[in-house]
Design a protein around this motif. Structure first.
Motif, PDB file in Angstrom:
ATOM      1  N   GLU A 155       0.795  -1.088   0.033  1.00 24.68           N
ATOM      2  CA  GLU A 155      -0.035   0.271  -0.062  1.00 24.68           C
ATOM      3  C   GLU A 155       0.839   1.205  -0.074  1.00 24.68           C
ATOM      4  OE1 GLU A 155      -3.655   2.352   0.040  1.00 24.68           O
ATOM      5  OE2 GLU A 155      -3.236   0.119  -0.467  1.00 24.68           O
ATOM      6  N   PHE A 156       2.044   1.158   0.712  1.00 30.34           N
ATOM      7  CA  PHE A 156       2.689   2.334   1.013  1.00 30.34           C
ATOM      8  C   PHE A 156       3.361   2.698  -0.397  1.00 30.34           C
ATOM      9  CE2 PHE A 156       7.022   4.382   1.826  1.00 30.34           C
ATOM     10  CZ  PHE A 156       6.487   5.332   2.804  1.00 30.34           C
ATOM     11  N   ASN A 157       3.901   1.661  -1.233  1.00 26.00           N
ATOM     12  CA  ASN A 157       4.603   1.869  -2.372  1.00 26.00           C
ATOM     13  C   ASN A 157       3.466   2.412  -3.498  1.00 26.00           C
ATOM     14  OD1 ASN A 157       7.606   1.395  -2.314  1.00 26.00           O
ATOM     15  ND2 ASN A 157       6.702  -0.615  -1.388  1.00 26.00           N
ATOM     16  N   LEU A 158       2.382   1.776  -3.383  1.00 27.26           N
ATOM     17  CA  LEU A 158       1.256   2.152  -4.360  1.00 27.26           C
ATOM     18  C   LEU A 158       0.603   3.735  -4.199  1.00 27.26           C
ATOM     19  CD1 LEU A 158      -0.676   1.288  -6.249  1.00 27.26           C
ATOM     20  CD2 LEU A 158      -2.507   0.911  -4.424  1.00 27.26           C
ATOM     21  N   ILE A 159       0.824   4.018  -2.876  1.00 26.81           N
ATOM     22  CA  ILE A 159       0.463   5.425  -2.940  1.00 26.81           C
ATOM     23  C   ILE A 159       1.671   6.590  -3.232  1.00 26.81           C
ATOM     24  CG2 ILE A 159      -0.255   7.143  -1.086  1.00 26.81           C
ATOM     25  CD1 ILE A 159      -1.194   5.198   0.951  1.00 26.81           C
ATOM     26  N   LEU A 160       2.888   6.110  -2.944  1.00 27.88           N
ATOM     27  CA  LEU A 160       4.083   6.737  -3.607  1.00 27.88           C
ATOM     28  C   LEU A 160       3.953   6.964  -4.987  1.00 27.88           C
ATOM     29  CD1 LEU A 160       7.417   5.520  -1.831  1.00 27.88           C
ATOM     30  CD2 LEU A 160       6.627   7.515  -1.762  1.00 27.88           C
ATOM     31  N   ARG A 161       3.344   6.138  -5.664  1.00 24.96           N
ATOM     32  CA  ARG A 161       3.411   6.463  -7.140  1.00 24.96           C
ATOM     33  C   ARG A 161       2.327   7.269  -7.621  1.00 24.96           C
ATOM     34  NH1 ARG A 161       4.731   0.732  -7.094  1.00 24.96           N
ATOM     35  NH2 ARG A 161       2.647   0.166  -7.201  1.00 24.96           N
TER      36      ARG A 161
END
Length: 781
Positions: A772-778
């Motif tokens: 979820e963290f990396n998805l939001i980062l993008r």
């Protein structure tokens, strides 16, 4: 201090497109039959062919500080006395201090012709260039007149085309220009100004007369160099400033913001600066102006067009944009309207522009007015639109598309300067008097292949100014770029000064930074106040001056949302992409700390074999597990020093550059030192410098600091999980910073997943957080 010179004036459009050198422009130079009937135009005095057998070159140059008798000019006496009493060691030391300030601030430029695309320091000379207010009044009046006529010309060619119908400017010249944009035909602007920000390049000829070398109306830059040069002069030459009535330039950002706001009828419009990115040679200026004006610095991917309106994507949602100060050339601003493979612009931007829902500054299609083939017609434009005689003359120009001009140029190539009509940066020009026979003949072939793509001018020896060089003080040739602001109500504003560029090489007149040129501070001195300045200066105590110097000490860069009566109530605009960059900055900062501690333990031999293997297995080191502890440690140290830490430092630099629009200038300077130390191979010192950077980041705007802290603590959490350490404490700290974020952001969704991991302590729950963290980062990038 004057020297003989036989070289020509430079081609000065460093930044007609400094901003666009890295945009891989593919538009070719003007293609047109060389045998255009010259009778279709009304020739001006400046464009008539010289009937003498060959150009007459004056070898005497105009010295801007001394008269012909060797005496200092009245306005330059303070500087002259200073030069007479300073030794070269002290002068060189001042230039070294200036260079260090530039380096610390990151005032660099990219040389695109360099195979490695290296950022370099722009040379600075501490000896200022002096212009009296009486001389400046002529420059100011001439620039205002010229830009008013050019804006009238731009409006005309995209509407009634009266000047073309009257035969004053041939329509074939306009349509053949690589910058003419049919898209602009018939668009009714809210305020009919096309070039709000312009730079007109001036030179002084052998008699000291100011002449226009060329006009820059697309995306002129260099104003940050002007402001930074003045800042250095005020710091290093403070005593002379107290003895000289120098007009201020520091309020330029406020003037610029006022000009941008005047381009629309909307009250308190939302302004943004659109940049092509950090690889652009003028990126420092883009970030500098965004900081100074407190407006967002955006990339194309930060903007989206919906219902013919432009929005920027912030962490709290979309914010409508009213004015875009673009630093991207026309072909790249909208892939749906212009160059389809552009990744720098915004799809649908021209649709919003045609609908009147956003203002683009400068307007698309503006570059046609600074096409060198149309330069000879500007005096006629002044007469046609303003019914006035030009205040500032052109340089005599031969248009190679005209058969008689082409013949004359071919016969006198060895004495002329020949330029491409679409050229910039001092590239691809011929300086006849300093070229070899082979170079002249090669250029002759280019001329014959495409005459319409070139103009030629006589050799003119530019004025000189004393300059500190390796073997003393010597005259060097200079030019001047004043910056003109055209407001929506028709008012024209010019900051009293400009960018003085200097040819640092002896006998060279090429002042472009891309060709080794440097810069000087430009002092407009009020000659009516020279005698009574000293008494006025003594009214301020040193304490008062010091206090004034530090009035903005606690100010932070904070792009704010427009439309609020009280600026303190206006929320900060943090773009989704910038939030991601702040998080990565926090992650890499924490990673550098950790690997520095690992290096210390490896050097001291504090780690057991099992601990070394544990690190290799879980952090991805490439050391051989079958080797001894000493061998494994050596392999890890080599990998850290040669690959891992350099890559981390580079990533820190990248994210700092991308986040320059929201972090303070002082913080950015601290990070610049990390780059400098690591470039010297002193990684330990770079890590120690990170302590100062972290302390500065904690003082930034709470939202900026919060995203940075979120990145730091996610890095700690991920490392604890990977190394199978107790993650309870770091999980709670990570959750704390999630809760500190603005409530209406998607990042708050991580709270539930973090609580779940705290309860279960399972690796699978961390995987969910990480995904979820990396998805939001993008998002938004």
């Amino acid at each position: 201090m004057s020297k003989k010179s036989s070289q020509s004036q430079e081609q000065s459009s460093d930044d007609k497109s400094t901003d666009s050198q890295d945009q891989n422009q593919t538009k070719s130079a003007v293609q047109e039959d060389a045998k255009v009937d010259s009778s279709s135009s009304t020739p001006t005095d400046e464009s008539k062919k010289n009937t003498s057998p060959e150009p007459q070159i004056k070898s005497q140059t105009f010295d801007e500080l001394r008269t012909n008798t060797g005496q200092y000019r009245p306005i330059a006496k303070t500087v002259g006395n200073w030069l007479d009493n300073i030794n070269m060691d002290a002068l060189n030391h001042l230039n070294e201090q200036a260079e260090n300030i530039f380096y610390r601030k990151g005032v660099t430029f990219t040389v695109y012709s360099d195979a490695q695309n290296i950022e370099r320091m722009i040379p600075f000379d501490i000896i200022p260039r002096i212009i009296s207010t009486s001389e400046w009044k002529q420059i100011e009046a001439g620039c205002k007149q010229r830009i008013t006529a050019l804006n009238a010309f731009l409006h005309d060619i995209y509407h009634d085309q009266a000047i073309m119908k009257a035969g004053v400017v041939p329509d074939s010249y306009v349509y053949a220009s690589g910058c003419y944009e049919p898209w602009m035909m018939g668009i009714e602007l809210d305020k009919p100004i096309y070039s709000h920000i312009s730079g007109i390049d001036l030179i002084r000829d052998e008699d000291g007369n100011f002449c226009v070398l060329e006009d820059n109306l697309r995306t002129p830059s260099g104003v940050s160099y002007m402001l930074e040069s003045r800042s250095i002069s005020e710091t290093l030459l403070s005593e002379m400033f107290e003895q000289t009535p120098i007009l201020e330039v520091s309020d330029y950002p406020n003037r610029l913001k006022s000009c941008l706001a005047s381009s629309t009828s909307k009250y308190d419009p939302q302004i943004v600066i659109l940049t092509p990115g950090r690889f652009n040679s003028a990126y420092y200026e883009h970030a500098f102006l965004a900081n100074e004006m407190n407006v967002p610095l955006v990339h194309g991917y930060d903007l989206v067009v919906e219902d013919s309106k432009v929005y920027m994507q912030g962490i709290r949602g979309k914010v409508q944009v009213d004015v875009i100060y673009r630093r991207i050339d026309d072909p790249y601003i909208d892939p749906l309207a212009f160059q389809s493979d552009s990744i720098l612009g915004v799809s649908g931007l021209m649709s919003a522009y045609r609908s009147g829902n956003v203002v683009i500054i400068n307007a698309p299609g503006t570059g046609v007015a600074d096409d060198k083939s149309l330069y000879p017609f500007v005096p006629d434009m002044i007469r046609f639109y303003l019914d006035e005689e030009p205040i500032l003359p052109n340089i005599e120009t031969y248009q190679c598309r005209k058969p008689e001009d082409l013949k004359y140029v071919l016969d006198n190539l060895q004495d002329l300067v020949v330029k491409e009509t679409q050229g910039s940066g001092g590239y691809d020009m011929l300086i006849g008097p300093t070229s070899t026979k082979e170079e002249v003949e090669a250029y002759r072939e280019r001329l014959l292949e495409n005459p319409a793509g070139f103009i030629a001018q006589p050799t003119i020896s530019l004025s000189t100014n004393p300059t500190a060089v390796s073997d003393g003080i010597a005259p060097r040739h200079i030019d001047l770029r004043p910056f003109i602001l055209s407001h929506g109500d028709g008012k024209v504003d010019i900051v009293p000064g400009g960018l003085t560029r200097v040819a640092m090489v002896e006998d060279s007149l090429v002042v472009n930074s891309s060709q080794g040129g440097g810069i000087k501070d430009t002092w407009i001195v009020d000659d009516s106040k020279l005698n009574d300045l000293r008494a006025a200066k003594t009214h301020h105590s040193s304490f008062e001056v010091s206090a004034l110097d530090h009035t903005n000490y606690y100010d932070r860069a904070q792009p704010i949302e427009a439309g609020y009566e009280n600026l303190d109530d206006a929320p900060m605009i943090l773009l989704l992409s910038t939030a991601s960059q702040l998080i990565w900055l926090g992650r890499y900062s924490e990673r550098l700390y950790y690997y520095d501690s690992v290096m210390k333990q490896l050097v001291k031999g504090d780690l057991k074999k099992s601990q070394v293997k544990h690190l290799i297995n879980h952090l991805g080191f490439s050391a051989d597990l079958e080797e001894s502890v000493k061998a494994m440690s050596t392999q890890m140290l080599c990998e850290l020093e040669q690959q891992i830490i350099p890559n981390i430092v580079e990533s820190i630099e990248t994210n700092v550059q991308e986040a320059k629009g929201v972090i303070g200038k002082d913080t950015a300077e601290l990070y610049n030192l990390i780059k400098r130390l690591s470039s010297a191979g002193t990684y330990r010192a770079a890590t120690l410098q990170l302590h100062a950077c972290n302390a500065a980041m904690k003082q930034e705007h709470p939202t900026v600091a919060c995203f940075w802290q979120l990145g730091r603590h996610f890095e700690k959490l991920e490392r604890a999980v990977l190394l199978q350490e107790d993650s309870m404490e770091v999980s709670l700290a990570f959750k704390h910073w999630i809760n500190e974020l603005p409530e209406n952001t998607r990042w708050r969704e991580l709270t539930r997943l973090t609580n779940q991991m705290i309860r279960s302590k399972r690796f699978s729950d961390f995987v969910l957080i990480s995904e979820e963290f990396n998805l939001i980062l993008r998002q938004g990038v």
